[in-house]
Scaffold this active site. Sequence first.
Site, short mmCIF file in Angstrom:
data_model
loop_
_atom_site.label_atom_id
_atom_site.label_comp_id
_atom_site.label_asym_id
_atom_site.label_seq_id
_atom_site.Cartn_x
_atom_site.Cartn_y
_atom_site.Cartn_z
N TYR A 1 -24.52 65.79 17.15
CA TYR A 1 -23.86 64.87 16.55
C TYR A 1 -23.50 64.97 15.14
O TYR A 1 -22.31 64.77 14.46
CB TYR A 1 -24.56 63.58 16.89
CG TYR A 1 -24.15 62.21 15.82
CD1 TYR A 1 -23.14 61.59 16.12
CD2 TYR A 1 -25.21 61.83 14.76
CE1 TYR A 1 -22.72 60.59 15.39
CE2 TYR A 1 -24.69 60.99 14.01
CZ TYR A 1 -23.56 59.91 14.29
OH TYR A 1 -23.24 59.00 13.31
N THR B 1 -22.11 59.64 8.07
CA THR B 1 -23.63 59.16 8.14
C THR B 1 -24.33 60.08 7.16
O THR B 1 -24.30 61.33 6.89
CB THR B 1 -23.89 59.46 9.44
OG1 THR B 1 -25.25 59.37 9.79
CG2 THR B 1 -23.41 60.76 10.23
N ASP B 2 -25.60 59.50 6.91
CA ASP B 2 -26.69 60.39 6.29
C ASP B 2 -27.26 61.42 6.83
O ASP B 2 -27.84 62.32 6.39
CB ASP B 2 -27.83 59.37 5.48
CG ASP B 2 -28.64 58.60 6.74
OD1 ASP B 2 -28.17 58.71 7.87
OD2 ASP B 2 -29.80 58.32 6.46
N GLU B 3 -26.85 61.47 8.40
CA GLU B 3 -27.73 62.50 9.09
C GLU B 3 -27.11 63.79 9.08
O GLU B 3 -27.78 64.85 9.09
CB GLU B 3 -27.29 62.09 10.67
CG GLU B 3 -28.03 61.00 11.03
CD GLU B 3 -28.32 60.81 12.30
OE1 GLU B 3 -28.50 61.90 13.05
OE2 GLU B 3 -28.50 59.44 12.81
N LYS C 1 -20.09 65.33 12.81
CA LYS C 1 -19.87 64.39 11.76
C LYS C 1 -19.53 65.38 10.36
O LYS C 1 -18.61 65.06 9.65
CB LYS C 1 -20.73 63.29 11.42
CG LYS C 1 -21.01 62.44 12.66
CD LYS C 1 -19.85 61.53 12.87
CE LYS C 1 -19.80 60.46 11.76
NZ LYS C 1 -18.57 59.78 11.97
N1 LIG Z 1 -24.83 53.25 14.03
C1 LIG Z 1 -25.12 53.75 12.81
O1 LIG Z 1 -26.44 53.53 12.48
C2 LIG Z 1 -24.54 54.47 12.08
C3 LIG Z 1 -24.94 54.90 10.76
C4 LIG Z 1 -24.21 55.64 9.89
C5 LIG Z 1 -22.80 55.84 10.31
N2 LIG Z 1 -22.56 55.57 11.54
C6 LIG Z 1 -20.81 56.10 11.96
O2 LIG Z 1 -20.33 54.72 11.90
C7 LIG Z 1 -19.39 54.89 12.85
C8 LIG Z 1 -19.33 53.59 13.82
O3 LIG Z 1 -20.72 53.82 14.58
P1 LIG Z 1 -21.04 52.59 15.53
O4 LIG Z 1 -22.71 52.55 15.44
O5 LIG Z 1 -20.15 51.46 15.47
O6 LIG Z 1 -20.65 53.57 16.87
P2 LIG Z 1 -20.27 52.80 18.49
O7 LIG Z 1 -20.55 53.83 19.54
O8 LIG Z 1 -20.81 51.37 18.59
O9 LIG Z 1 -18.90 52.42 18.30
C9 LIG Z 1 -17.73 53.47 18.31
C10 LIG Z 1 -16.49 53.29 18.72
O10 LIG Z 1 -15.39 54.41 18.79
C11 LIG Z 1 -14.73 54.08 19.79
N3 LIG Z 1 -14.07 55.48 20.04
C12 LIG Z 1 -14.97 56.67 20.58
N4 LIG Z 1 -14.19 57.49 20.76
C13 LIG Z 1 -12.83 57.41 20.47
C14 LIG Z 1 -11.63 57.96 20.46
N5 LIG Z 1 -11.46 59.20 20.98
N6 LIG Z 1 -10.46 57.16 20.10
C15 LIG Z 1 -10.66 55.93 19.97
N7 LIG Z 1 -11.78 55.23 19.68
C16 LIG Z 1 -13.03 55.93 19.90
C17 LIG Z 1 -15.81 53.51 20.96
O11 LIG Z 1 -15.00 53.22 22.17
C18 LIG Z 1 -16.48 52.67 20.14
O12 LIG Z 1 -16.01 51.24 20.27
C19 LIG Z 1 -19.41 56.36 13.58
O13 LIG Z 1 -18.41 56.94 13.10
C20 LIG Z 1 -20.92 56.59 13.32
O14 LIG Z 1 -21.00 58.06 13.28
C21 LIG Z 1 -23.05 54.93 12.31
#
Ligand SMILES: NC(=O)c1ccc[n+]([C@@H]2O[C@H](COP(=O)([O-])OP(=O)(O)OC[C@H]3O[C@@H](n4cnc5c(N)ncnc54)[C@H](O)[C@@H]3O)[C@@H](O)[C@H]2O)c1
Length: 334
Positions: free
Chosen positions: A147, A122-124, A151
């Site tokens: 968080y 993430t950019d965070e 990351k």
């Molecule tokens: N949402 C955003 O704006 C954003 C931006 C940049 C990066 N990200 C990154 O993208 C990725 C996905 O984000 P998202 O928004 O889809 O998140 P989300 O919370 O919707 O999905 C995360 C998924 O991971 C699964 N999970 C969590 N812990 C687990 C474990 N120990 N074993 C197996 N599965 C597990 C959850 O059940 C869920 O289905 C993350 O790594 C997040 O840091 C998200």
Amino acid sequence: MKILVCGGSGFIGSTFIRNYFQNHTNTQITNLDNLTIGSNQENLKNLENNSNYKFIQDDIRNEIFIENLVKDFDVVINFAAESHVDRSIANPKPFIETNILGTYSLLEAIRKYDKLFVHVSTDEIYGDAENLSSFTENSQIHPNNPYSATKAAADHLVAAYHRTYGIRCIVTRCTNNFGPMQFPEKLIPKTIIRLTKNLKVPIYGDGKQIRSWIYVDDHVNAIDSLISNGKSGEVYNITAYEEISNKTIVEKILDLMNKSHNNIEFVPDRPGHDKRYSINCSKIETTTGWKPKYDFETALKQTVNWYLKNLQWWEPLIDEKMLHSQPWTLDWSK
Ligand SMILES: NC(=O)c1ccc[n+]([C@@H]2O[C@H](COP(=O)([O-])OP(=O)(O)OC[C@H]3O[C@@H](n4cnc5c(N)ncnc54)[C@H](O)[C@@H]3O)[C@@H](O)[C@H]2O)c1
């Protein structure tokens, strides 16, 4: 190609799986997800009868299982994470366990079997860009909440495994995503859902925090382009639109839903809140030719309409806690 997607039942992972099947033939995808917060099996319901898709309910921290699984794939993509900043402030431990130890478990398997590891970060992790120019992939990282700290730790581990053990890996650092099927606790869905329930929309602090956003399909297409054309060992920033304040985003949603701006309620700011995130993504554009396709205003309108039409998707997921105006003050361990 055989791809293992970890965390594929969440918002971005499930969008990746659906889009990847649409854009590629001759692909088998296994989704490993422990179905915790953020997941929804409805997201991939239309793949239930697809013989090229398989779902496994398990945990990325389950080292022995993961090691046995990884050997059968060409690419492993890690979307699995505890992903909500507000919850990480209330209860950091699950973030440390999944985001750091889970990534470690995947890396151990990767180094044993020499697979391509795509780690979704993430950019965070760059931290606050207030009064600074946009961060590039070479900028120092300064995570400011639990968080982003977890990351960032995972990103360091991936880089260390590349340098020390020579694993093949790509790290992506994307800005805020939005689109259909995002969990109701995140800013855009929460705003829409609260408004449908005639609740005011909480804005943290003065609402002047600046973010840039990307439509989720653009993010997953960027990851797709990196699987084919990314260089191992490299980090790629991913972003799409101009920067915009949280208050402006909420006002745009109010306008799209024909609601008055009086529906905004200012609440105390969350601790450690970064004022601005800003990244430069010319590297991925130059390397892969990827560019965002979706216009922000159109994609936001589509997203609002999706939530208004798909109550059956989000109604079962919400409760008072999920829609709370200051979620970091709650105990999420129960
Ligand atoms: N949402 C955003 O704006 C954003 C931006 C940049 C990066 N990200 C990154 O993208 C990725 C996905 O984000 P998202 O928004 O889809 O998140 P989300 O919370 O919707 O999905 C995360 C998924 O991971 C699964 N999970 C969590 N812990 C687990 C474990 N120990 N074993 C197996 N599965 C597990 C959850 O059940 C869920 O289905 C993350 O790594 C997040 O840091 C998200």
